[in-house]
Scaffold this motif. Structure first.
Motif, PDB file in Angstrom:
ATOM      1  N   GLU A 257       0.813  -1.218   0.000  1.00 34.89           N
ATOM      2  CA  GLU A 257       0.000   0.000   0.000  1.00 34.89           C
ATOM      3  C   GLU A 257       0.845   1.266   0.000  1.00 34.89           C
ATOM      4  O   GLU A 257       0.312   2.376   0.060  1.00 34.89           O
ATOM      5  CB  GLU A 257      -0.930   0.005   1.220  1.00 34.89           C
ATOM      6  CG  GLU A 257      -1.998  -1.071   1.180  1.00 34.89           C
ATOM      7  CD  GLU A 257      -2.994  -0.939   2.303  1.00 34.89           C
ATOM      8  OE1 GLU A 257      -2.644  -0.346   3.348  1.00 34.89           O
ATOM      9  OE2 GLU A 257      -4.133  -1.428   2.145  1.00 34.89           O
ATOM     10  N   GLU A 258       2.164   1.122  -0.086  1.00 32.17           N
ATOM     11  CA  GLU A 258       3.060   2.282   0.017  1.00 32.17           C
ATOM     12  C   GLU A 258       3.413   2.830  -1.361  1.00 32.17           C
ATOM     13  O   GLU A 258       3.875   2.098  -2.245  1.00 32.17           O
ATOM     14  CB  GLU A 258       4.335   1.886   0.754  1.00 32.17           C
ATOM     15  CG  GLU A 258       5.333   3.019   0.899  1.00 32.17           C
ATOM     16  CD  GLU A 258       6.645   2.594   1.510  1.00 32.17           C
ATOM     17  OE1 GLU A 258       7.527   3.455   1.673  1.00 32.17           O
ATOM     18  OE2 GLU A 258       6.795   1.385   1.829  1.00 32.17           O
ATOM     19  N   LEU A 259       3.228   4.134  -1.536  1.00 31.87           N
ATOM     20  CA  LEU A 259       3.687   4.787  -2.751  1.00 31.87           C
ATOM     21  C   LEU A 259       5.210   4.809  -2.774  1.00 31.87           C
ATOM     22  O   LEU A 259       5.848   5.233  -1.807  1.00 31.87           O
ATOM     23  CB  LEU A 259       3.168   6.227  -2.811  1.00 31.87           C
ATOM     24  CG  LEU A 259       1.721   6.428  -3.256  1.00 31.87           C
ATOM     25  CD1 LEU A 259       1.293   7.866  -2.999  1.00 31.87           C
ATOM     26  CD2 LEU A 259       1.552   6.074  -4.722  1.00 31.87           C
ATOM     27  N   VAL A 260       5.793   4.348  -3.878  1.00 36.57           N
ATOM     28  CA  VAL A 260       7.251   4.288  -3.959  1.00 36.57           C
ATOM     29  C   VAL A 260       7.814   5.001  -5.184  1.00 36.57           C
ATOM     30  O   VAL A 260       9.019   5.260  -5.248  1.00 36.57           O
ATOM     31  CB  VAL A 260       7.749   2.829  -3.952  1.00 36.57           C
ATOM     32  CG1 VAL A 260       7.348   2.127  -2.658  1.00 36.57           C
ATOM     33  CG2 VAL A 260       7.257   2.062  -5.175  1.00 36.57           C
ATOM     34  N   ALA A 261       6.974   5.328  -6.164  1.00 36.22           N
ATOM     35  CA  ALA A 261       7.475   5.982  -7.376  1.00 36.22           C
ATOM     36  C   ALA A 261       6.317   6.627  -8.117  1.00 36.22           C
ATOM     37  O   ALA A 261       5.156   6.250  -7.943  1.00 36.22           O
ATOM     38  CB  ALA A 261       8.187   4.982  -8.289  1.00 36.22           C
ATOM     39  N   GLY A 262       6.655   7.589  -8.961  1.00 37.76           N
ATOM     40  CA  GLY A 262       5.636   8.238  -9.770  1.00 37.76           C
ATOM     41  C   GLY A 262       6.240   9.019 -10.911  1.00 37.76           C
ATOM     42  O   GLY A 262       7.352   9.545 -10.803  1.00 37.76           O
ATOM     43  N   VAL A 263       5.508   9.051 -12.023  1.00 40.05           N
ATOM     44  CA  VAL A 263       5.909   9.860 -13.174  1.00 40.05           C
ATOM     45  C   VAL A 263       4.689  10.601 -13.694  1.00 40.05           C
ATOM     46  O   VAL A 263       3.597  10.044 -13.777  1.00 40.05           O
ATOM     47  CB  VAL A 263       6.548   9.000 -14.293  1.00 40.05           C
ATOM     48  CG1 VAL A 263       5.620   7.882 -14.735  1.00 40.05           C
ATOM     49  CG2 VAL A 263       6.951   9.862 -15.483  1.00 40.05           C
ATOM     50  N   ILE A 264       4.887  11.875 -14.018  1.00 38.44           N
ATOM     51  CA  ILE A 264       3.874  12.685 -14.678  1.00 38.44           C
ATOM     52  C   ILE A 264       4.532  13.284 -15.915  1.00 38.44           C
ATOM     53  O   ILE A 264       5.495  14.047 -15.809  1.00 38.44           O
ATOM     54  CB  ILE A 264       3.332  13.785 -13.745  1.00 38.44           C
ATOM     55  CG1 ILE A 264       2.528  13.148 -12.607  1.00 38.44           C
ATOM     56  CG2 ILE A 264       2.463  14.782 -14.526  1.00 38.44           C
ATOM     57  CD1 ILE A 264       2.042  14.139 -11.560  1.00 38.44           C
ATOM     58  N   ASP A 265       4.033  12.899 -17.073  1.00 39.76           N
ATOM     59  CA  ASP A 265       4.629  13.274 -18.354  1.00 39.76           C
ATOM     60  C   ASP A 265       3.627  14.137 -19.112  1.00 39.76           C
ATOM     61  O   ASP A 265       2.554  13.674 -19.493  1.00 39.76           O
ATOM     62  CB  ASP A 265       4.962  12.003 -19.145  1.00 39.76           C
ATOM     63  CG  ASP A 265       5.747  12.271 -20.421  1.00 39.76           C
ATOM     64  OD1 ASP A 265       5.546  13.337 -21.034  1.00 39.76           O
ATOM     65  OD2 ASP A 265       6.536  11.390 -20.823  1.00 39.76           O
TER      66      ASP A 265
END
Length: 304
Positions: free
Chosen positions: A131-139
């Motif tokens: 349930e843990e956010l570990v990465a993200g990309v916004i392009d």
């Protein structure tokens, strides 16, 4: 059997590569002649390119990490596929729920902007382990902006986004459509005064029509806060991670849902570029939460 999820940096590489493939597709389109369809109303539209971009992303993610779960705006939840023996590291099986990798995918956040020919839209992919956010990309493909974060600092096109404090309210810029037409329907007696009070409390309020892009711009320090009262996990998962890795702060409100759920599954939020909070924005969300808890309004729910 390997039940350990890939490292956050590897998961970010996978998400970024998938987003890049969709971005290339979207950049090549003639956006002057895009047909639109309506989901729930004229305010909630979809195009064939939303579905096509999601298909591109899903195919890329499946190729690189078939053991991952994918939750997309258009296609809903897609459970993990059986790992392939030939996929090597990318096929690490997440049989343990704590190691299950999930990708939250919005193929075009800001579809109305996209369909109108405006460049203010983006691809958003947030990654969780358990349930843990570990990465993200916004392009943002037309703007040439790629925001990324794993377990290190948030970055824009490879440049570190330095932490910045939230400016005092009198100087603050908010990027948000809050309260918006959905809360206008849900709690009309609250929405009008809330809009006026929020605008009066800060220097400026602007609405870009893309929750993910607004979160990215808060992470970059270009605005001081953003927030909405109805949202979906695929809209905010990547942005929440970016804001936190850039030194920002996030508060969420559960509506009628269970408060213990991860914050990216909560329906209402306010994100600030620093640890300092904008008291009026938080207070308005508290009022909305009280209305929801008391059962007032017509559409009291999670919005996700």
């Amino acid at each position: 059997m390997n039940t350990t999820a890939p490292a956050p940096t590897r998961l970010l590489e996978i998400a970024t590569a998938a987003a890049h493939e969709a971005a290339q597709y979207l950049r090549a389109l003639d956006r002057d002649h895009i047909a639109r369809e309506y989901k729930t109303s004229s305010h909630d539209i979809v195009t064939e390119h939303d579905r096509a971009a999601e298909d591109i992303i899903v195919a890329a993610l499946r190729d690189m990490l078939p053991s991952a779960r994918i939750v997309g705006e258009e296609g809903g939840e897609r459970p993990a596929e059986a790992p392939q023996d030939t996929a090597g590291e990318a096929a690490a099986e997440a049989g343990d729920a704590a190691q299950q990798v999930s990708f939250y995918v919005d193929p075009i956040d800001g579809t109305s902007n996209f369909a109108a020919g405006l460049p203010l839209f983006c691809i958003s992919i947030g990654v969780t382990v358990g349930e843990e956010l570990v990465a993200g990309v916004i392009d943002a493909p037309i703007l040439g902006q790629v925001f990324t974060a794993a377990d290190g600092p948030a970055m824009l096109n490879g440049r570190v986004l330095e932490p910045r404090p939230t400016r005092p309210a009198r100087d603050a810029m908010i990027l948000s459509g809050f309260p918006g037409q959905s809360i206008g329907r849900e709690a009309p007696d609250f929405a009008g005064p809330a809009s006026v009070e929020l605008a009066r409390s800060v220097s400026a309020v602007r609405h870009y029509g893309s929750a993910a892009l607004e979160l990215a711009y808060v992470a970059a320090g270009w605005a001081d806060a953003t927030g909405l009262g109805h949202i979906n996990a695929w809209d905010v998962a990547a942005g929440f991670h970016l804001v936190r890795q850039a030194g920002g702060s996030i508060r969420t409100w559960p509506g009628r849902e269970v408060a213990e759920r991860p914050d990216y599954l909560q329906p209402a939020y306010v994100a600030c570029t620093g640890a300092e909070r904008l008291e009026t924005f938080d207070a308005l969300m508290e009022q909305l939460q009280q209305l929801r808890t008391s059962g007032q309004g017509e559409q009291l729910g999670a919005g996700h």
